[in-house]
Motif scaffolding. Structure first.
Motif, PDB file in Angstrom:
ATOM      1  N   GLN A  18     -39.362  82.158  51.950  1.00  0.00           N
ATOM      2  CA  GLN A  18     -40.331  82.437  52.996  1.00  0.00           C
ATOM      3  C   GLN A  18     -41.178  81.197  53.306  1.00  0.00           C
ATOM      4  OE1 GLN A  18     -43.429  85.543  52.462  1.00  0.00           O
ATOM      5  NE2 GLN A  18     -42.100  86.634  53.900  1.00  0.00           N
ATOM      6  N   ALA A  19     -41.572  80.453  52.285  1.00  0.00           N
ATOM      7  CA  ALA A  19     -42.354  79.229  52.494  1.00  0.00           C
ATOM      8  C   ALA A  19     -41.554  78.208  53.295  1.00  0.00           C
ATOM      9  CB  ALA A  19     -42.787  78.644  51.152  1.00  0.00           C
ATOM     10  N   ARG A  20     -40.264  78.071  52.998  1.00  0.00           N
ATOM     11  CA  ARG A  20     -39.424  77.125  53.761  1.00  0.00           C
ATOM     12  C   ARG A  20     -39.277  77.580  55.209  1.00  0.00           C
ATOM     13  NH1 ARG A  20     -37.010  76.958  48.622  1.00  0.00           N
ATOM     14  NH2 ARG A  20     -35.395  78.453  49.149  1.00  0.00           N
ATOM     15  N   ILE A  21     -39.099  78.883  55.415  1.00  0.00           N
ATOM     16  CA  ILE A  21     -38.984  79.413  56.784  1.00  0.00           C
ATOM     17  C   ILE A  21     -40.264  79.129  57.563  1.00  0.00           C
ATOM     18  CG2 ILE A  21     -38.896  81.557  58.131  1.00  0.00           C
ATOM     19  CD1 ILE A  21     -36.904  82.576  55.941  1.00  0.00           C
ATOM     20  N   LEU A  22     -41.410  79.417  56.956  1.00  0.00           N
ATOM     21  CA  LEU A  22     -42.686  79.181  57.632  1.00  0.00           C
ATOM     22  C   LEU A  22     -42.914  77.703  57.912  1.00  0.00           C
ATOM     23  CD1 LEU A  22     -45.040  81.732  55.874  1.00  0.00           C
ATOM     24  CD2 LEU A  22     -43.907  81.924  58.097  1.00  0.00           C
ATOM     25  N   ALA A  23     -42.464  76.838  57.004  1.00  0.00           N
ATOM     26  CA  ALA A  23     -42.608  75.390  57.222  1.00  0.00           C
ATOM     27  C   ALA A  23     -41.824  74.953  58.454  1.00  0.00           C
ATOM     28  CB  ALA A  23     -42.153  74.619  55.987  1.00  0.00           C
ATOM     29  N   VAL A  24     -40.622  75.490  58.622  1.00  0.00           N
ATOM     30  CA  VAL A  24     -39.831  75.167  59.819  1.00  0.00           C
ATOM     31  C   VAL A  24     -40.535  75.710  61.056  1.00  0.00           C
ATOM     32  CG1 VAL A  24     -37.650  75.557  61.045  1.00  0.00           C
ATOM     33  CG2 VAL A  24     -37.623  75.046  58.594  1.00  0.00           C
ATOM     34  N   ALA A  85     -37.834  65.008  60.280  1.00  0.00           N
ATOM     35  CA  ALA A  85     -39.051  65.569  59.701  1.00  0.00           C
ATOM     36  C   ALA A  85     -38.777  66.564  58.580  1.00  0.00           C
ATOM     37  CB  ALA A  85     -39.889  66.241  60.791  1.00  0.00           C
ATOM     38  N   SER A  86     -37.621  67.215  58.612  1.00  0.00           N
ATOM     39  CA  SER A  86     -37.332  68.246  57.623  1.00  0.00           C
ATOM     40  C   SER A  86     -35.830  68.412  57.479  1.00  0.00           C
ATOM     41  CB  SER A  86     -37.957  69.576  58.067  1.00  0.00           C
ATOM     42  OG  SER A  86     -37.493  70.636  57.251  1.00  0.00           O
ATOM     43  N   PRO A  87     -35.347  68.633  56.259  1.00  0.00           N
ATOM     44  CA  PRO A  87     -33.909  68.852  56.090  1.00  0.00           C
ATOM     45  C   PRO A  87     -33.499  70.286  56.438  1.00  0.00           C
ATOM     46  CG  PRO A  87     -34.991  68.990  53.965  1.00  0.00           C
ATOM     47  CD  PRO A  87     -36.053  68.608  54.976  1.00  0.00           C
ATOM     48  N   PHE A  88     -34.449  71.116  56.842  1.00  0.00           N
ATOM     49  CA  PHE A  88     -34.167  72.515  57.108  1.00  0.00           C
ATOM     50  C   PHE A  88     -34.043  72.797  58.595  1.00  0.00           C
ATOM     51  CE2 PHE A  88     -36.580  72.546  53.115  1.00  0.00           C
ATOM     52  CZ  PHE A  88     -35.668  73.214  52.302  1.00  0.00           C
TER      53      PHE A  88
END
Length: 172
Positions: A18-24, A85-88
């Protein structure tokens, strides 16, 4: 990191996803939005968005093909992220509805006005008549390109954005 403090405790794995999803979602304000044209062909356009609580919000012109497509078929696909900016990256199947609650529109307008200039969010320049739309994700795929060739997590979204892993791709 729960999306709201009222949500029940979740596993560390779910919290990390969830934290990774919100970061994206919160790290970007531009998404590719795919709608279904009347002739069956998909139409993809880039749209500015912002996230508030459990939905993505965006503005479209009422005379646009995109709005006509969504009015006829509210199922959309969305892609966000990637780059240096992000690998996701995140893709999702979502259901779109028009926001008609005046009080919610007022609160969202304040959110838009408070966005920093560096966010790059532009509501809808040059349109004479616009509508505020809300996208609620049903299925999300989070891809981590830091793990070659790109590790993916397919997740169903249940109420209040609680997520669960799934193999079935069957958004409601």
């Amino acid at each position: 990191m729960p999306l709201s403090s009222a949500e029940p405790a979740q596993s560390a794995d779910q919290a990390g996803l969830q934290a990774r999803i919100l970061a994206v979602l919160d790290g970007r304000h531009l998404m590719a939005l795919a709608t279904n044209r009347p002739d069956g062909w998909p139409q993809v356009t880039l749209v500015n968005y912002f996230r508030r609580e459990h939905a993505l919000y965006f503005v479209v012109a009422t005379d646009s093909q995109k709005f006509a497509n969504i009015t006829r078929d509210p199922r959309v696909s969305i892609a966000i992220g990637g780059g240096a900016a992000s690998p996701f990256s995140l893709s999702m199947a979502a259901h779109v509805t028009e926001v008609r609650d005046f009080e919610l529109i007022e609160r969202l307008n304040k959110t838009i006005q408070a966005l920093p200039p560096e966010s790059g969010f532009i509501p809808h320049p040059g349109a004479s008549s616009v509508v505020l739309l809300q996208a609620e994700p049903r299925i999300m795929t989070l891809v981590d390109y830091a793990i070659p060739p790109g590790r993916r997590e397919v997740l169903s979204v249940v109420e209040s954005w609680k997520i669960q892993r799934t193999d079935a791709i069957n958004p409601r």
